[in-house]
Design an enzyme around this catalytic site. Structure first.
Site, PDB file in Angstrom:
ATOM      1  CD  GLU A 132      -3.061  -0.924  -0.581  1.00 54.43           C
ATOM      2  OE1 GLU A 132      -2.994   0.046  -1.003  1.00 54.43           O
ATOM      3  OE2 GLU A 132      -3.262  -2.586  -0.539  1.00 54.43           O
ATOM      4  CD  GLU A 202      -3.492  -3.488  -7.367  1.00 52.62           C
ATOM      5  OE1 GLU A 202      -2.610  -4.759  -6.277  1.00 52.62           O
ATOM      6  OE2 GLU A 202      -3.691  -2.005  -6.603  1.00 52.62           O
TER       7      GLU A 202
END
Length: 286
Positions: A132, A202
């Site tokens: 993150e 991602e």
């Protein structure tokens, strides 16, 4: 630079789709109105979308007193990533997941569900939160929140076109079949654009997270565990607001088969394999 250019093109595509629906609803005036609305929503998303998403998930901010172990973990990882300390939130949900939001690294927040804290080991959780923070470092978080907001608005406009019908530039009603097609295809097109934005990011966040934590195997193990556990534990807020699924470390929506083709996330198997390749390459260098 290429990623910034690609993102700009994709966001322009979302805005163009927004304007096309506006033209269907109200001709030229509808298109202009949709453009103004899109600009206004981008402005709103820039300044306020992080607060909106956190409120949507009923995220509660924590600090070194209320969640000492988790907060210190984020603090240590942020230092390793050479990032300002983000705000830290917990979401009371059984489904294991996490996301980052905010307009830039200086105004970032990371959030994790209580479910992910229960499911993962400390080592695996470090890998997830490093992922993150990699999104924060790569400045992915603003694009994710803006595209989520715009995709939700496109679905709303498409439904509006279906309910009230469309008009051409002369004010004549548009064929109702066209309205039905727009209602079906516009959200699908928005999802495809979101998918294009999200999938490559991602992979990059996985790589960046592995570098920040120094432990690609831990993130690989975490992804496998989240994928396995999340199968039977729905994240209710994401089910109600599917446009936010792209912000999560793992797509929490339950779509399979054809629906899986339009997932905003790459397959878990491919992500894990890339991380294990990184671990093997690091071991070989050592």
């Amino acid at each position: 630079m290429f990623n910034l250019l690609k993102t700009a093109v994709l966001m322009a595509a979302i805005t163009a789709l927004f304007m096309t629906i506006g033209r269907l609803i109200g001709g030229h005036q509808g298109m202009v109105f949709a453009l103004v609305l899109a600009l206004g929503m981008n402005f709103f998303s820039y300044w306020f979308s992080d607060k909106l998403v956190l409120r949507m998930y009923n995220a509660q901010e924590v600090d070194a007193q209320s969640a000492p172990q988790f907060y210190r973990m984020i603090q240590e990882l942020a230092q390793r990533a050479e990032l300002p300390m983000p705000r830290v939130y917990l979401i009371e949900e059984n489904a294991p997941n996490a996301f980052a939001t905010g307009r830039n690294p200086a105004h970032a927040a990371v959030a994790a569900t209580t479910g992910i804290l229960r499911v993962l080991s400390e080592r695996e959780l470090r890998g997830v939160m490093a992922h993150e923070l990699a999104h924060v470092k790569h400045r992915d978080i603003l694009i994710s929140t803006i595209s989520a907001t715009m995709a939700g608005a496109i679905s709303m406009l498409a439904n509006f076109a279906m309910i009230f019908g469309g008009r051409d530039d002369e004010g004549r009603p548009v064929n109702p079949i066209v309205s039905i097609l727009v209602m079906i295809l516009a959200p699908l097109a928005a999802s495809l654009i979101q998918m294009a934005i999200s999938r490559a990011r991602e992979f990059e966040a996985d790589r960046g997270g592995a570098e920040i934590s120094g432990d690609p195997q831990a993130l690989a193990s975490a992804l496998q565990k989240i994928h396995r556990v999340a199968q039977g534990v729905p994240l209710e807020t994401t089910e109600r607001h599917p446009e936010t699924a792209q912000m999560m470390i793992m797509n929490p929506l339950s779509g399979r088969g054809i629906a899986g083709l339009f997932s905003t996330h790459p397959s878990t198997e491919e992500r894990v394999e890339r991380l294990l390749d990184m671990a093997r390459a690091g071991a070989a260098r050592a």
